[in-house]
Motif scaffolding. Structure first.
Motif, mmCIF file in Angstrom:
data_model
loop_
_atom_site.group_PDB
_atom_site.id
_atom_site.type_symbol
_atom_site.label_atom_id
_atom_site.label_comp_id
_atom_site.label_asym_id
_atom_site.label_seq_id
_atom_site.Cartn_x
_atom_site.Cartn_y
_atom_site.Cartn_z
ATOM 1 N N ILE A 130 0.834 -1.206 0.000
ATOM 2 C CA ILE A 130 0.000 0.000 0.000
ATOM 3 C C ILE A 130 0.871 1.259 0.000
ATOM 4 C CG2 ILE A 130 -1.567 1.380 1.447
ATOM 5 C CD1 ILE A 130 -2.831 -1.307 2.336
ATOM 6 N N HIS A 131 2.030 1.185 0.666
ATOM 7 C CA HIS A 131 2.889 2.358 0.808
ATOM 8 C C HIS A 131 4.073 2.343 -0.166
ATOM 9 C CE1 HIS A 131 0.394 2.603 4.368
ATOM 10 N NE2 HIS A 131 0.592 3.896 4.246
ATOM 11 N N ASN A 132 3.800 1.796 -1.352
ATOM 12 C CA ASN A 132 4.736 1.877 -2.481
ATOM 13 C C ASN A 132 6.075 1.183 -2.252
ATOM 14 O OD1 ASN A 132 2.850 3.404 -3.963
ATOM 15 N ND2 ASN A 132 3.469 5.228 -2.845
ATOM 16 N N HIS A 133 6.046 0.075 -1.536
ATOM 17 C CA HIS A 133 7.234 -0.751 -1.361
ATOM 18 C C HIS A 133 6.922 -2.163 -1.862
ATOM 19 C CE1 HIS A 133 9.252 2.358 0.936
ATOM 20 N NE2 HIS A 133 8.156 2.500 1.654
ATOM 21 N N ALA A 134 6.451 -2.243 -3.102
ATOM 22 C CA ALA A 134 6.011 -3.527 -3.658
ATOM 23 C C ALA A 134 7.131 -4.558 -3.678
ATOM 24 C CB ALA A 134 5.453 -3.332 -5.065
ATOM 25 N N GLY A 135 8.339 -4.143 -4.002
ATOM 26 C CA GLY A 135 9.468 -5.077 -4.030
ATOM 27 C C GLY A 135 9.708 -5.704 -2.670
ATOM 28 N N PHE A 136 9.673 -4.881 -1.637
ATOM 29 C CA PHE A 136 9.848 -5.392 -0.280
ATOM 30 C C PHE A 136 8.665 -6.266 0.117
ATOM 31 C CE2 PHE A 136 9.855 -4.819 4.428
ATOM 32 C CZ PHE A 136 11.049 -5.490 4.661
ATOM 33 N N ALA A 137 7.460 -5.838 -0.245
ATOM 34 C CA ALA A 137 6.265 -6.618 0.079
ATOM 35 C C ALA A 137 6.326 -7.991 -0.571
ATOM 36 C CB ALA A 137 5.012 -5.869 -0.371
ATOM 37 N N ASP A 138 6.803 -8.045 -1.816
ATOM 38 C CA ASP A 138 6.862 -9.312 -2.548
ATOM 39 C C ASP A 138 7.809 -10.317 -1.909
ATOM 40 O OD1 ASP A 138 5.048 -8.355 -4.376
ATOM 41 O OD2 ASP A 138 6.565 -7.821 -5.873
ATOM 42 N N ARG A 139 8.871 -9.828 -1.292
ATOM 43 C CA ARG A 139 9.845 -10.759 -0.704
ATOM 44 C C ARG A 139 9.770 -10.838 0.822
ATOM 45 N NH1 ARG A 139 13.464 -6.158 -1.096
ATOM 46 N NH2 ARG A 139 14.643 -6.129 0.836
ATOM 47 N N TYR A 140 8.857 -10.072 1.438
ATOM 48 C CA TYR A 140 8.782 -9.992 2.900
ATOM 49 C C TYR A 140 8.587 -11.362 3.546
ATOM 50 C CZ TYR A 140 7.374 -8.707 7.580
ATOM 51 O OH TYR A 140 7.290 -8.611 8.941
ATOM 52 N N LEU A 141 7.606 -12.136 3.085
ATOM 53 C CA LEU A 141 7.328 -13.433 3.699
ATOM 54 C C LEU A 141 8.517 -14.379 3.539
ATOM 55 C CD1 LEU A 141 3.613 -13.884 2.587
ATOM 56 C CD2 LEU A 141 4.475 -13.117 4.810
ATOM 57 N N GLN A 142 9.121 -14.374 2.371
ATOM 58 C CA GLN A 142 10.287 -15.232 2.136
ATOM 59 C C GLN A 142 11.469 -14.802 3.013
ATOM 60 O OE1 GLN A 142 11.673 -15.147 -1.900
ATOM 61 N NE2 GLN A 142 13.073 -16.847 -1.615
ATOM 62 N N ASP A 143 11.700 -13.507 3.134
ATOM 63 C CA ASP A 143 12.778 -13.002 3.989
ATOM 64 C C ASP A 143 12.541 -13.378 5.442
ATOM 65 O OD1 ASP A 143 13.982 -11.932 1.763
ATOM 66 O OD2 ASP A 143 13.502 -9.833 2.271
ATOM 67 N N LEU A 144 11.293 -13.283 5.866
ATOM 68 C CA LEU A 144 10.942 -13.598 7.251
ATOM 69 C C LEU A 144 11.192 -15.084 7.529
ATOM 70 C CD1 LEU A 144 9.823 -12.413 9.860
ATOM 71 C CD2 LEU A 144 7.547 -12.989 9.050
ATOM 72 N N GLU A 145 10.778 -15.947 6.613
ATOM 73 C CA GLU A 145 11.022 -17.384 6.776
ATOM 74 C C GLU A 145 12.513 -17.680 6.818
ATOM 75 O OE1 GLU A 145 8.953 -19.512 3.733
ATOM 76 O OE2 GLU A 145 6.980 -18.867 4.462
ATOM 77 N N TYR A 146 13.283 -16.996 5.990
ATOM 78 C CA TYR A 146 14.745 -17.187 5.954
ATOM 79 C C TYR A 146 15.383 -16.773 7.281
ATOM 80 C CZ TYR A 146 19.595 -16.773 4.528
ATOM 81 O OH TYR A 146 20.958 -16.894 4.441
ATOM 82 N N ALA A 147 14.857 -15.703 7.891
ATOM 83 C CA ALA A 147 15.407 -15.196 9.149
ATOM 84 C C ALA A 147 15.147 -16.138 10.321
ATOM 85 C CB ALA A 147 14.827 -13.817 9.463
ATOM 86 N N LEU A 148 14.105 -16.947 10.218
ATOM 87 C CA LEU A 148 13.767 -17.865 11.307
ATOM 88 C C LEU A 148 14.692 -19.049 11.226
ATOM 89 C CD1 LEU A 148 9.904 -17.683 11.131
ATOM 90 C CD2 LEU A 148 11.407 -16.519 12.711
#
Length: 112
Positions: free
Chosen positions: A94-112
């Protein structure tokens, strides 16, 4: 707390307060209607932490150089990791960070 009782007053602080309010409404899926008035959004021993990063002022500097950070432990939000992650990814989109939004879930899983 976020603006030290109004002592941190600037256009930047005003924008930060608007952003925090919008984020809060989004994360908790609040609409502003009458049902939200009594809705409990933080569960149990819920709390948040404010961190104040202070730097020395320069001579003649009108406002103090303070960066305020709001930390909300995710476990107090009463949502599953999947629900919260989806809400945050949507927030970034919504706040114009589509690239970050697209990889957010994958990044979060990687961090765990």
């Amino acid at each position: 707390m976020f603006c030290l009782g109004g002592r941190l007053a600037s256009s930047t602080m005003a924008e930060c307060l608007k952003a925090v309010e919008k984020w809060w409404w989004h994360v908790f899926d609040l609409s502003g209607g009458p049902a939200d008035e009594d809705r409990k959004v933080l569960h149990g021993q819920a709390s948040c932490v404010f961190a104040f990063e202070m730097r020395p002022s320069s001579p003649g500097q009108e406002n103090p150089d303070i960066e305020v950070k709001l930390h909300v432990p995710m476990w107090v939000l009463g949502k599953t990791d999947a629900q919260l992650s989806a809400r945050l990814a949507e927030w970034f989109r919504i706040h114009n960070h589509a690239g970050f939004a697209d990889r957010y879930l994958q990044d979060l899983e990687y961090a765990l």
